[in-house]
Motif scaffolding. Sequence first.
Motif, PDB file in Angstrom:
ATOM      1  N   GLN A 108     100.898  78.223  86.972  1.00 29.06           N
ATOM      2  CA  GLN A 108     100.874  77.317  85.821  1.00 29.06           C
ATOM      3  C   GLN A 108     101.480  77.974  84.593  1.00 29.06           C
ATOM      4  N   PHE A 109     101.071  79.212  84.323  1.00 26.99           N
ATOM      5  CA  PHE A 109     101.561  79.867  83.111  1.00 26.99           C
ATOM      6  C   PHE A 109     102.952  80.454  83.292  1.00 26.99           C
ATOM      7  N   GLY A 110     103.358  80.705  84.513  1.00 24.72           N
ATOM      8  CA  GLY A 110     104.759  81.018  84.749  1.00 24.72           C
ATOM      9  C   GLY A 110     105.635  79.809  84.460  1.00 24.72           C
ATOM     10  N   THR A 111     105.145  78.632  84.816  1.00 23.74           N
ATOM     11  CA  THR A 111     105.866  77.396  84.506  1.00 23.74           C
ATOM     12  C   THR A 111     105.946  77.185  83.004  1.00 23.74           C
ATOM     13  N   LEU A 112     104.834  77.403  82.308  1.00 28.79           N
ATOM     14  CA  LEU A 112     104.836  77.252  80.846  1.00 28.79           C
ATOM     15  C   LEU A 112     105.800  78.238  80.200  1.00 28.79           C
ATOM     16  N   ARG A 160      98.546  91.069  88.910  1.00 30.94           N
ATOM     17  CA  ARG A 160      99.506  91.406  89.970  1.00 30.94           C
ATOM     18  C   ARG A 160     100.429  90.227  90.275  1.00 30.94           C
ATOM     19  N   PHE A 161      99.873  89.033  90.313  1.00 29.97           N
ATOM     20  CA  PHE A 161     100.710  87.857  90.555  1.00 29.97           C
ATOM     21  C   PHE A 161     101.702  87.646  89.402  1.00 29.97           C
ATOM     22  N   ALA A 177     104.247  84.299  92.832  1.00 26.73           N
ATOM     23  CA  ALA A 177     103.957  83.216  91.900  1.00 26.73           C
ATOM     24  C   ALA A 177     105.278  82.773  91.278  1.00 26.73           C
ATOM     25  N   VAL A 178     105.611  81.514  91.466  1.00 32.88           N
ATOM     26  CA  VAL A 178     106.856  80.992  90.903  1.00 32.88           C
ATOM     27  C   VAL A 178     106.553  79.756  90.044  1.00 32.88           C
ATOM     28  N   PRO A 179     107.272  79.633  88.927  1.00 33.05           N
ATOM     29  CA  PRO A 179     108.265  80.562  88.383  1.00 33.05           C
ATOM     30  C   PRO A 179     107.663  81.957  88.119  1.00 33.05           C
ATOM     31  N   GLY A 180     108.506  82.977  88.286  1.00 37.66           N
ATOM     32  CA  GLY A 180     108.043  84.332  88.084  1.00 37.66           C
ATOM     33  C   GLY A 180     109.123  85.352  88.342  1.00 37.66           C
ATOM     34  N   THR A 186     112.444  88.027  83.757  1.00 41.58           N
ATOM     35  CA  THR A 186     111.790  86.984  82.985  1.00 41.58           C
ATOM     36  C   THR A 186     110.672  87.590  82.152  1.00 41.58           C
ATOM     37  N   GLY A 187     110.336  86.929  81.087  1.00 39.82           N
ATOM     38  CA  GLY A 187     109.174  87.344  80.324  1.00 39.82           C
ATOM     39  C   GLY A 187     107.917  86.848  81.018  1.00 39.82           C
TER      40      GLY A 187
END
Length: 363
Positions: A108-112, A160-161, A177-180, A186-187
């Motif tokens: 979720q937060f990788g998407t954000l 870790r994810f 974990a994607v986006p990632g 990536t940040g």
Amino acid sequence: MDDAIQGDPIRGTARGTAPVPLSVLDLVTVGEGRTASDALRTSVQIARLAESRGYGRHWVAEHHSMPGVASSSPAVILAHLAAHTEHIRLGSGGVMLPNHAPLVIAEQFGTLEALAPGRVDLGLGRAPGTDGATAAALRRTERLGEGADDFPQQLAELTRFLDDDFPDGHPYSRIHAVPGPVQGPTGRPPVWLLGSSGFSARLAGVLGLPFAFAHHFSAQNTIPALDLYRESFRPSAVLDAPYALIGVAALAADDEREARRQVLTGALSMLRLRTGRPGLVPTPEEAEVYRFSPMEREFVDSWLTNIVHGTPDAVRTGLDDLQKRTGADELMLTANAHGGYIRLRSYELIADAYELPTSVVPS
């Protein structure tokens, strides 16, 4: 770019005459006669106002089964706010980690982060954000203590994810974990620990993470928790020195009587929640005529002592005094009242009192 993006993602910028950076904690409250749609529209308006006036962050908090709150899904709300803002930091204050699989939060937060690069904060708490029965429904277990006790392990797994760095041989080493990071450089959102007692304060210190304390509903524990955080702090790759913000209930109005009238609605709402009668936030008119029992009056009076409210000058003085007493590095203000306009007006009046800029835009 604006310093909220270009500069330190954790340490904010104090603007105007404010002693420390000011931010917003939005509970997305739903007043009597209003709807969740109304509350979410107000959240967008508050985020835009906060962005334009130089507040550093706009956070939303995970709550469940509370009719007066519409923030059960922080990631969804944050995606909506990201689409309606340009540079203010957006984050969770917080996501309740034991309610979720760490992989889901990382996704979720990788998407954000992909939607709003460089301006997402991931604040994590270990409480359920609700009552025991609702927590059991969320976690699919009656043994609720296990989730809280496992918080350090869950946090390590989530980290870790986020970093995509499980060691070879780990059962999750081939899971991404994607986006990632597996998709390229990536940040990633900085992780904050949230708390209302000493557990997360100590853990944040030991791990060298920024810490956010819920002064707005646990004021008696604020200074002990901040002291514990600072005493426990070990420098890390994230921070070389402690950084602590506190959530503060604050409401400014054009006159003192109106401010008192407005904060009484939030106090009555909290009284009902604490006594097992949660509902929509009552109107000021309802709060004014409510007949409090002696015990209820004692609770409400005690609750109101921890809300900084009054005229803009009085609120500024109260916030300055609180910051000096606690040594907080940042103040995150939450305005709990029935009407969206009142909350918007409060943030505007406080911005004026601190002479915050009238328009902040990314350079």
